[in-house]
Design a protein around this motif. Structure first.
Motif, PDB file in Angstrom:
ATOM      1  N   TYR A  90     -22.542  18.412 -41.027  1.00 29.69           N
ATOM      2  CA  TYR A  90     -23.597  17.544 -40.054  1.00 29.69           C
ATOM      3  C   TYR A  90     -22.586  16.936 -38.798  1.00 29.69           C
ATOM      4  CZ  TYR A  90     -25.653  13.084 -38.791  1.00 29.69           C
ATOM      5  OH  TYR A  90     -26.385  11.968 -38.267  1.00 29.69           O
ATOM      6  N   TRP A  91     -21.507  16.633 -38.788  1.00 28.18           N
ATOM      7  CA  TRP A  91     -20.905  16.364 -37.762  1.00 28.18           C
ATOM      8  C   TRP A  91     -20.524  17.652 -36.658  1.00 28.18           C
ATOM      9  CZ3 TRP A  91     -21.294  11.822 -36.551  1.00 28.18           C
ATOM     10  CH2 TRP A  91     -21.431  10.738 -37.765  1.00 28.18           C
ATOM     11  N   VAL A  92     -20.074  18.788 -37.064  1.00 29.17           N
ATOM     12  CA  VAL A  92     -20.041  19.939 -36.491  1.00 29.17           C
ATOM     13  C   VAL A  92     -21.167  20.415 -35.823  1.00 29.17           C
ATOM     14  CG1 VAL A  92     -19.538  22.205 -36.437  1.00 29.17           C
ATOM     15  CG2 VAL A  92     -18.194  20.752 -37.961  1.00 29.17           C
ATOM     16  N   LEU A  93     -22.496  20.137 -36.650  1.00 30.31           N
ATOM     17  CA  LEU A  93     -23.795  20.413 -35.871  1.00 30.31           C
ATOM     18  C   LEU A  93     -23.932  19.496 -34.835  1.00 30.31           C
ATOM     19  CD1 LEU A  93     -26.603  21.845 -35.812  1.00 30.31           C
ATOM     20  CD2 LEU A  93     -27.277  20.400 -37.699  1.00 30.31           C
ATOM     21  N   LEU A  94     -23.762  18.155 -35.042  1.00 31.00           N
ATOM     22  CA  LEU A  94     -24.017  17.338 -34.025  1.00 31.00           C
ATOM     23  C   LEU A  94     -23.157  17.669 -32.688  1.00 31.00           C
ATOM     24  CD1 LEU A  94     -24.190  13.858 -35.940  1.00 31.00           C
ATOM     25  CD2 LEU A  94     -26.325  15.016 -34.600  1.00 31.00           C
ATOM     26  N   GLY A  95     -21.701  18.045 -33.011  1.00 32.88           N
ATOM     27  CA  GLY A  95     -21.061  18.531 -31.785  1.00 32.88           C
ATOM     28  C   GLY A  95     -21.563  19.482 -31.044  1.00 32.88           C
ATOM     29  N   VAL A  96     -22.038  20.517 -31.803  1.00 28.30           N
ATOM     30  CA  VAL A  96     -22.669  21.621 -30.974  1.00 28.30           C
ATOM     31  C   VAL A  96     -23.915  21.302 -30.103  1.00 28.30           C
ATOM     32  CG1 VAL A  96     -23.939  23.850 -31.647  1.00 28.30           C
ATOM     33  CG2 VAL A  96     -22.133  23.270 -32.933  1.00 28.30           C
ATOM     34  N   LEU A  97     -24.582  20.501 -30.788  1.00 26.93           N
ATOM     35  CA  LEU A  97     -25.809  20.010 -29.863  1.00 26.93           C
ATOM     36  C   LEU A  97     -25.478  19.078 -28.698  1.00 26.93           C
ATOM     37  CD1 LEU A  97     -28.147  18.741 -32.781  1.00 26.93           C
ATOM     38  CD2 LEU A  97     -28.650  20.809 -31.642  1.00 26.93           C
ATOM     39  N   GLY A 170     -17.409  21.073 -33.080  1.00 29.85           N
ATOM     40  CA  GLY A 170     -18.694  21.605 -32.696  1.00 29.85           C
ATOM     41  C   GLY A 170     -19.056  21.675 -30.971  1.00 29.85           C
ATOM     42  N   THR A 171     -18.430  20.665 -30.533  1.00 31.68           N
ATOM     43  CA  THR A 171     -18.598  20.652 -29.254  1.00 31.68           C
ATOM     44  C   THR A 171     -17.926  21.885 -28.627  1.00 31.68           C
ATOM     45  OG1 THR A 171     -16.585  19.193 -28.574  1.00 31.68           O
ATOM     46  CG2 THR A 171     -18.799  18.139 -29.035  1.00 31.68           C
ATOM     47  N   ALA A 172     -16.725  22.448 -28.966  1.00 35.33           N
ATOM     48  CA  ALA A 172     -16.053  23.569 -28.593  1.00 35.33           C
ATOM     49  C   ALA A 172     -16.813  24.755 -28.789  1.00 35.33           C
ATOM     50  CB  ALA A 172     -14.707  23.667 -29.338  1.00 35.33           C
ATOM     51  N   VAL A 173     -17.402  24.854 -30.082  1.00 38.34           N
ATOM     52  CA  VAL A 173     -18.360  25.914 -30.205  1.00 38.34           C
ATOM     53  C   VAL A 173     -19.488  25.935 -29.373  1.00 38.34           C
ATOM     54  CG1 VAL A 173     -19.908  27.030 -32.211  1.00 38.34           C
ATOM     55  CG2 VAL A 173     -17.647  25.946 -32.905  1.00 38.34           C
ATOM     56  N   GLY A 174     -19.799  24.737 -28.961  1.00 45.08           N
ATOM     57  CA  GLY A 174     -21.217  24.742 -28.097  1.00 45.08           C
ATOM     58  C   GLY A 174     -20.991  25.257 -26.632  1.00 45.08           C
ATOM     59  N   GLU A 175     -19.924  25.421 -26.518  1.00 47.01           N
ATOM     60  CA  GLU A 175     -19.260  25.916 -24.954  1.00 47.01           C
ATOM     61  C   GLU A 175     -19.320  27.284 -24.968  1.00 47.01           C
ATOM     62  OE1 GLU A 175     -19.456  23.936 -22.537  1.00 47.01           O
ATOM     63  OE2 GLU A 175     -18.885  21.909 -23.296  1.00 47.01           O
ATOM     64  N   LEU A 176     -19.525  27.868 -26.010  1.00 51.07           N
ATOM     65  CA  LEU A 176     -19.397  29.534 -26.023  1.00 51.07           C
ATOM     66  C   LEU A 176     -20.456  30.259 -25.430  1.00 51.07           C
ATOM     67  CD1 LEU A 176     -17.722  30.325 -29.653  1.00 51.07           C
ATOM     68  CD2 LEU A 176     -16.459  29.929 -27.410  1.00 51.07           C
ATOM     69  N   PRO A 177     -21.725  29.916 -25.411  1.00 49.75           N
ATOM     70  CA  PRO A 177     -22.825  30.520 -24.784  1.00 49.75           C
ATOM     71  C   PRO A 177     -22.734  30.928 -23.249  1.00 49.75           C
ATOM     72  CG  PRO A 177     -23.778  29.113 -26.562  1.00 49.75           C
ATOM     73  CD  PRO A 177     -22.274  28.864 -26.537  1.00 49.75           C
ATOM     74  N   PRO A 178     -22.353  29.718 -22.726  1.00 45.10           N
ATOM     75  CA  PRO A 178     -22.069  30.177 -21.077  1.00 45.10           C
ATOM     76  C   PRO A 178     -20.943  31.198 -20.990  1.00 45.10           C
ATOM     77  CG  PRO A 178     -22.112  27.881 -21.432  1.00 45.10           C
ATOM     78  CD  PRO A 178     -22.185  28.370 -22.911  1.00 45.10           C
ATOM     79  N   TYR A 179     -19.930  31.102 -21.676  1.00 41.02           N
ATOM     80  CA  TYR A 179     -18.726  31.804 -21.558  1.00 41.02           C
ATOM     81  C   TYR A 179     -19.187  33.557 -22.002  1.00 41.02           C
ATOM     82  CZ  TYR A 179     -14.551  34.726 -23.230  1.00 41.02           C
ATOM     83  OH  TYR A 179     -13.561  35.552 -23.385  1.00 41.02           O
ATOM     84  N   PHE A 180     -19.901  33.740 -23.073  1.00 44.34           N
ATOM     85  CA  PHE A 180     -20.159  35.205 -23.463  1.00 44.34           C
ATOM     86  C   PHE A 180     -21.388  35.552 -22.447  1.00 44.34           C
ATOM     87  CE2 PHE A 180     -18.906  33.525 -27.915  1.00 44.34           C
ATOM     88  CZ  PHE A 180     -17.941  34.795 -28.066  1.00 44.34           C
ATOM     89  N   ILE A 181     -22.434  34.768 -21.944  1.00 51.49           N
ATOM     90  CA  ILE A 181     -23.402  35.350 -21.050  1.00 51.49           C
ATOM     91  C   ILE A 181     -22.466  35.649 -19.744  1.00 51.49           C
ATOM     92  CG2 ILE A 181     -24.967  34.507 -19.437  1.00 51.49           C
ATOM     93  CD1 ILE A 181     -26.048  32.572 -21.669  1.00 51.49           C
TER      94      ILE A 181
END
Length: 406
Positions: A90-97, A170-181
């Protein structure tokens, strides 16, 4: 289907910067649905091309679910494991969001993690020891009764450190889309359009805004310092970190260098610092300092702040040690604060949804524009040669007659 430059020009002239939900809500919804459909189709194609990970995951999930219906001593262990995994996921998901969406993330630290840490801190100051639970049916209930006591900072931090680290991860995982794009664009030869635009403006001697100069400085620092620069940007509150991810992708920074520095900076450093600030802010010592300061500045503000802080402390910790003088004042304070907080949460949620839809729509239109420009360039090269062929729409990103938004 073959087309000429007159048919491709509308696609190349699309301006996604002016597509906003307030101006064109139906267009934003339509283009965002097209973008989602394209991404789902790409995911399905990937699953078909690489079926083993999906097959193993489904098989493992089925076996784990089936074991829940088999009676035995393992059931209690499974229930504890489910609760543990669910709580920290739950906390990881909140970090991603919080970090996903190119700056359109939901501020989940302010909405969820911060209040959780504050509640743990206030409860710790009301209980004689730190034996209370922070999750489950008996959460935040003192096992030894309610007795005001001094709670050490380190003891409170140990109580919330795992939730904080999971949120940071989770916040670190959420930063991956801009990197991959950005990395995919660089691999395809297109690069990052924003970076190229800023470089051309700077080379031409054009005056740059404060934001543009900051962006160029970010690019230069990350290129110069590498891992240390990424870690520094990730460790401090930085709304421009999405651009750091785009920069790393553009310059083909290795994945583990980018993700490792981002993970350490956001999870181990930034989240820990933010948690420390909340614990300090809601400690009894800090509350006493704030009230003493307000007493000298404005007695009226001091009385109001004291009533609100004490009522909130009693509400969060589940005790009635800090109760206002009358029940009507308590109900009024709680009603006002509750309404303001609910309104704040609602506004943030609405903004998050709208920003996400706009980001999807702009991403879709950017793909269409890039395709149109590439096809126009191809038409120009073909017209300059002896080949009579023309480009076709077969390679387009599911074009649906986009409207020029300029």
């Amino acid at each position: 289907m073959e087309v000429g430059d007159h048919a491709l020009q509308p696609y190349a002239d699309i301006s996604q910067e002016h597509v906003t939900f307030l101006r064109s809500p139906f267009k934003v919804s339509y283009y965002s649905s097209l973008y989602l459909r394209k991404q789902l189709r790409a995911t399905a194609v990937y699953a078909v091309q690489y079926p083993q990970p999906l097959t193993y995951s489904i098989a493992l999930g089925c076996v784990y679910t089936a074991l829940h219906f088999v009676h035995g001593p393992h059931i209690e262990i499974f229930h504890s494991l489910d609760a543990w995994v669910g709580w920290y996921s739950y906390w990881v998901l909140l970090g991603v969001l919080s970090s996903i969406g190119l700056g359109a993330g939901l501020h989940t630290f302010v909405l969820f993690l911060g209040p959780h840490i504050a509640r743990v801190t206030l409860t710790a100051h009301e209980c004689p020891d730190m034996s209370f639970s922070v999750r489950g049916s008996g959460a935040f209930e003192c096992l030894s009764g309610y007795t005001a006591a001094h709670a050490p900072f380190a003891a409170i931090m140990r109580k919330v450190i795992l939730e904080s680290l999971c949120w940071g991860a989770g916040t670190a995982v959420g930063e991956l889309p801009p990197y991959f794009i950005a990395r995919a664009g660089a691999a395809a030869g297109s690069g990052d359009a924003e970076y190229q635009h800023l470089r051309s403006k700077a080379a031409a001697g054009c005056s740059l805004s404060l934001k543009d100069r900051a962006l160029l400085n970010i690019y230069g620092l990350l290129r110069r310092f590498g891992f240390a620069g990424i870690l520094t940007f990730a460790a401090i509150p930085n709304p421009l970190f999405d651009l750091a991810g785009i920069t790393c992708g553009h310059f083909q920074v290795p994945f583990w260098t980018f993700f490792g520095a981002t993970f350490i900076g956001k999870s181990a450093v930034k989240a820990t610092i933010q948690s420390s600030v909340v614990i300090t802010a809601f400690s009894k010592e800090m509350i006493a300092i704030v009230l003493s300061f307000l007493r000298h500045i404005s007695p009226w503000a001091h009385d109001l702040a004291e009533r609100i802080l004490r009522q909130q402390a009693a509400t969060l910790s589940g005790t009635h040690t800090y109760a206002p003088n009358s029940a009507s004042e308590a109900a009024s304070s709680l009603s006002l604060l509750g309404s303001m907080w609910n309104a704040c949460v609602s506004i943030m949620l609405i903004y998050f949804v709208i920003s996400t839809l706009e980001a999807f729509a702009q991403s879709y239109l950017a793909e269409v524009k890039n395709w149109g420009q590439s096809q126009l360039a191809r038409v120009g090269s073909l017209q300059g040669s002896t080949s009579p062929s023309s480009p076709s729409l077969s390679g387009s990103p599911s074009l649906h007659a986009p409207v020029n938004e300029k």
